[in-house]
Write an enzyme that holds these catalytic residues in place. Sequence first.
Site, mmCIF file in Angstrom:
data_model
loop_
_atom_site.group_PDB
_atom_site.id
_atom_site.type_symbol
_atom_site.label_atom_id
_atom_site.label_comp_id
_atom_site.label_asym_id
_atom_site.label_seq_id
_atom_site.Cartn_x
_atom_site.Cartn_y
_atom_site.Cartn_z
ATOM 1 N N ARG A 141 10.778 -2.748 14.606
ATOM 2 C CA ARG A 141 10.209 -3.895 13.882
ATOM 3 C C ARG A 141 11.279 -4.955 13.584
ATOM 4 N NH1 ARG A 141 6.657 -1.823 9.766
ATOM 5 N NH2 ARG A 141 6.828 -3.887 8.851
ATOM 6 N N HIS A 172 7.230 -6.592 -1.606
ATOM 7 C CA HIS A 172 7.282 -5.338 -0.844
ATOM 8 C C HIS A 172 8.631 -5.115 -0.161
ATOM 9 C CE1 HIS A 172 2.584 -5.257 -0.594
ATOM 10 N NE2 HIS A 172 3.041 -4.816 -1.749
ATOM 11 N N CYS A 188 25.149 7.320 4.134
ATOM 12 C CA CYS A 188 25.930 6.673 3.083
ATOM 13 C C CYS A 188 27.194 7.513 2.833
ATOM 14 C CB CYS A 188 25.059 6.624 1.831
ATOM 15 S SG CYS A 188 25.859 6.007 0.365
ATOM 16 N N THR A 216 -3.605 -13.088 3.865
ATOM 17 C CA THR A 216 -3.565 -11.697 3.382
ATOM 18 C C THR A 216 -4.982 -11.163 3.233
ATOM 19 O OG1 THR A 216 -2.920 -10.209 1.573
ATOM 20 C CG2 THR A 216 -3.296 -12.519 0.979
ATOM 21 N N ASN A 239 -7.339 -18.485 5.561
ATOM 22 C CA ASN A 239 -7.387 -17.255 6.368
ATOM 23 C C ASN A 239 -8.274 -17.519 7.584
ATOM 24 O OD1 ASN A 239 -7.872 -14.425 7.235
ATOM 25 N ND2 ASN A 239 -6.968 -13.914 5.250
HETATM 26 C C1 BJW Z 1 -4.338 -15.024 9.288
HETATM 27 C C2 BJW Z 1 -3.747 -15.407 10.501
HETATM 28 C C3 BJW Z 1 -3.340 -16.748 10.616
HETATM 29 C C4 BJW Z 1 -4.207 -13.281 10.589
HETATM 30 N N1 BJW Z 1 -3.536 -17.591 9.609
HETATM 31 N N2 BJW Z 1 -4.521 -15.874 8.307
HETATM 32 C C5 BJW Z 1 -6.066 4.918 -2.536
HETATM 33 C C6 BJW Z 1 -5.313 5.813 -1.780
HETATM 34 C C7 BJW Z 1 -3.920 5.692 -1.676
HETATM 35 C C8 BJW Z 1 -3.262 4.667 -2.335
HETATM 36 C C9 BJW Z 1 -4.020 3.788 -3.068
HETATM 37 C C10 BJW Z 1 -5.395 3.909 -3.175
HETATM 38 N N3 BJW Z 1 -5.851 2.898 -3.945
HETATM 39 C C11 BJW Z 1 -4.814 2.140 -4.307
HETATM 40 C C12 BJW Z 1 -3.686 2.673 -3.806
HETATM 41 C C13 BJW Z 1 -2.345 2.147 -3.992
HETATM 42 C C14 BJW Z 1 -1.800 1.462 -2.783
HETATM 43 C C15 BJW Z 1 -2.871 0.537 -2.195
HETATM 44 O O1 BJW Z 1 -3.091 -0.573 -2.639
HETATM 45 N N4 BJW Z 1 -3.545 0.976 -1.150
HETATM 46 C C16 BJW Z 1 -4.656 0.215 -0.555
HETATM 47 C C17 BJW Z 1 -4.420 0.090 0.941
HETATM 48 C C18 BJW Z 1 -5.931 0.900 -0.894
HETATM 49 N N5 BJW Z 1 -0.673 0.708 -3.251
HETATM 50 C C19 BJW Z 1 0.537 1.251 -3.353
HETATM 51 O O2 BJW Z 1 0.783 2.392 -3.015
HETATM 52 C C20 BJW Z 1 1.611 0.363 -3.953
HETATM 53 N N6 BJW Z 1 2.324 1.007 -4.974
HETATM 54 C C21 BJW Z 1 1.730 1.431 -6.082
HETATM 55 O O3 BJW Z 1 0.531 1.324 -6.267
HETATM 56 O O4 BJW Z 1 2.600 1.961 -7.003
HETATM 57 C C22 BJW Z 1 2.049 2.591 -8.155
HETATM 58 C C23 BJW Z 1 2.071 4.070 -7.916
HETATM 59 C C24 BJW Z 1 3.246 4.752 -8.027
HETATM 60 C C25 BJW Z 1 3.259 6.127 -7.854
HETATM 61 C C26 BJW Z 1 2.089 6.791 -7.516
HETATM 62 C C27 BJW Z 1 0.915 6.090 -7.358
HETATM 63 C C28 BJW Z 1 0.904 4.707 -7.562
HETATM 64 C C29 BJW Z 1 2.645 0.010 -2.891
HETATM 65 C C30 BJW Z 1 2.074 -0.747 -1.777
HETATM 66 C C31 BJW Z 1 3.134 -1.037 -0.725
HETATM 67 C C32 BJW Z 1 2.497 -1.630 0.498
HETATM 68 N N7 BJW Z 1 3.411 -1.665 1.557
HETATM 69 C C33 BJW Z 1 2.974 -2.192 2.854
HETATM 70 C C34 BJW Z 1 3.706 -1.569 4.043
HETATM 71 C C35 BJW Z 1 5.128 -1.494 3.984
HETATM 72 C C36 BJW Z 1 5.609 -0.756 5.185
HETATM 73 C C37 BJW Z 1 6.009 -1.665 6.298
HETATM 74 O O5 BJW Z 1 6.024 -2.896 6.250
HETATM 75 O O6 BJW Z 1 6.339 -1.062 7.282
HETATM 76 O O7 BJW Z 1 3.114 -3.608 2.843
HETATM 77 S S1 BJW Z 1 1.299 -1.917 3.248
HETATM 78 C C38 BJW Z 1 1.086 -3.384 4.162
HETATM 79 O O8 BJW Z 1 -0.002 -4.058 3.524
HETATM 80 C C39 BJW Z 1 2.362 -4.226 3.901
HETATM 81 C C40 BJW Z 1 1.756 -5.546 3.481
HETATM 82 O O9 BJW Z 1 2.678 -6.276 2.693
HETATM 83 C C41 BJW Z 1 0.504 -5.146 2.755
HETATM 84 C C42 BJW Z 1 -0.552 -6.230 2.676
HETATM 85 O O10 BJW Z 1 -1.025 -6.525 3.945
HETATM 86 P P1 BJW Z 1 -1.374 -8.032 4.330
HETATM 87 O O11 BJW Z 1 -0.152 -8.851 4.274
HETATM 88 O O12 BJW Z 1 -2.528 -8.490 3.531
HETATM 89 O O13 BJW Z 1 -1.738 -7.882 5.873
HETATM 90 P P2 BJW Z 1 -3.143 -7.503 6.567
HETATM 91 O O14 BJW Z 1 -2.842 -7.104 7.951
HETATM 92 O O15 BJW Z 1 -3.913 -6.559 5.739
HETATM 93 O O16 BJW Z 1 -3.959 -8.878 6.553
HETATM 94 C C43 BJW Z 1 -3.581 -9.998 7.324
HETATM 95 C C44 BJW Z 1 -4.543 -11.132 7.046
HETATM 96 O O17 BJW Z 1 -4.107 -12.277 7.730
HETATM 97 C C45 BJW Z 1 -5.970 -10.856 7.513
HETATM 98 O O18 BJW Z 1 -6.869 -11.168 6.460
HETATM 99 C C46 BJW Z 1 -6.163 -11.815 8.686
HETATM 100 O O19 BJW Z 1 -7.501 -12.282 8.798
HETATM 101 C C47 BJW Z 1 -5.213 -12.922 8.336
HETATM 102 N N8 BJW Z 1 -4.651 -13.739 9.433
HETATM 103 N N9 BJW Z 1 -3.735 -14.352 11.377
HETATM 104 C C48 BJW Z 1 -4.148 -17.166 8.515
HETATM 105 N N10 BJW Z 1 -2.791 -17.240 11.813
HETATM 106 ZN ZN ZN Z 2 24.619 7.117 -1.292
#
Ligand code: BJW
Ligand code: ZN
Length: 243
Positions: A67, A115, A144, A184, A209
């Site tokens: 990536r 993130h 490390c 998003t 979007n």
């Molecule tokens: C365009 C376009 C163009 C395209 N113009 N638009 C149930 C089960 C398990 C977990 C959970 C659950 N319910 C809630 C959770 C918690 C979880 C969560 O939210 N999960 C959901 C998926 C349900 N959240 C977490 O775990 C977070 N932490 C947390 O809650 O801590 C508290 C806690 C602690 C201890 C225990 C429990 C809880 C952390 C979340 C971290 C997310 N990380 C990621 C991946 C990182 C890895 C990596 O990069 O490799 O971050 S997930 C991934 O999604 C990434 C993104 O930042 C994030 C958001 O995605 P995004 O940016 O919205 O992308 P897409 O692909 O979804 O959408 C793209 C959009 O663009 C689309 O709408 C298109 O239409 C549009 N588009 N071209 C304009 N040209």
């Molecule tokens: Zn260390």
Amino acid sequence: MYEELLTQLSISKRIVFFTGAGISAESGIPTFRGEEGIWQKFRPEELANFSAFMRNPKLVWEWYQYRRKIVRDSLPNPGHTAIVDFEKYFDVTIITQNVDNLHNRAGSKKVYELHGNIERNYCVRCKRRFDYIEFPDAESPPLCDCGSNIRPDIVWFGEYLPQDQFAASEKAAEQSDIFFVVGTSSIVYPAASITSIAKSAGSFVVEINIAETEISNRVNLFLKGKSGEILPEILNQLKVKFL
Ligand code: BJW
Ligand code: ZN
């Protein structure tokens, strides 16, 4: 074409751009969800959580090296640069869920990263930071000095968001006059809750979007299309009308 928005902009000072993977799609960086999304090919439960990394550090590290290459071969697109242009006329804050560093590379000044950032790493044990240091040939996580694995500074599922970045984002959302939600799906929490904070505080919420999302029927204005086309167009119209 954007009359209502232009009027709002003319009486606004503080603007927030809350961005997701869609804003970088036109730079050639795949989004997460949807037909072309990376989760179609790779399973998040195998790659984007801490247990996966401890179970198979090499696999997870390799995936991020792959990536990183994509990100480094990409350039900011007209969506990123339009936001930099907005900074000439407004007090702009960017709250991004993206880890690709493209807002910084485009030259934006105030960027909160919810993130993490793929260009940074830290040690899983002693937390020593290895920021903007490339490990181009490392096929496994480098070690490390303390003997533990170095991991990417990315917020994986189940991990807490960086508290300082989140708190500053909440404050910026609360104080914003206009809050743009750009590219998003608004389904990942707690990041997605920032939009509700802005809305409750009375900000004018504009979503850009290519497709409708969870929040489209709750925003003040939904603009359907590519952010790399719509953002520069808004700026052009603003300049013609007011500047
Ligand atoms: C365009 C376009 C163009 C395209 N113009 N638009 C149930 C089960 C398990 C977990 C959970 C659950 N319910 C809630 C959770 C918690 C979880 C969560 O939210 N999960 C959901 C998926 C349900 N959240 C977490 O775990 C977070 N932490 C947390 O809650 O801590 C508290 C806690 C602690 C201890 C225990 C429990 C809880 C952390 C979340 C971290 C997310 N990380 C990621 C991946 C990182 C890895 C990596 O990069 O490799 O971050 S997930 C991934 O999604 C990434 C993104 O930042 C994030 C958001 O995605 P995004 O940016 O919205 O992308 P897409 O692909 O979804 O959408 C793209 C959009 O663009 C689309 O709408 C298109 O239409 C549009 N588009 N071209 C304009 N040209
Ligand atoms: Zn260390």
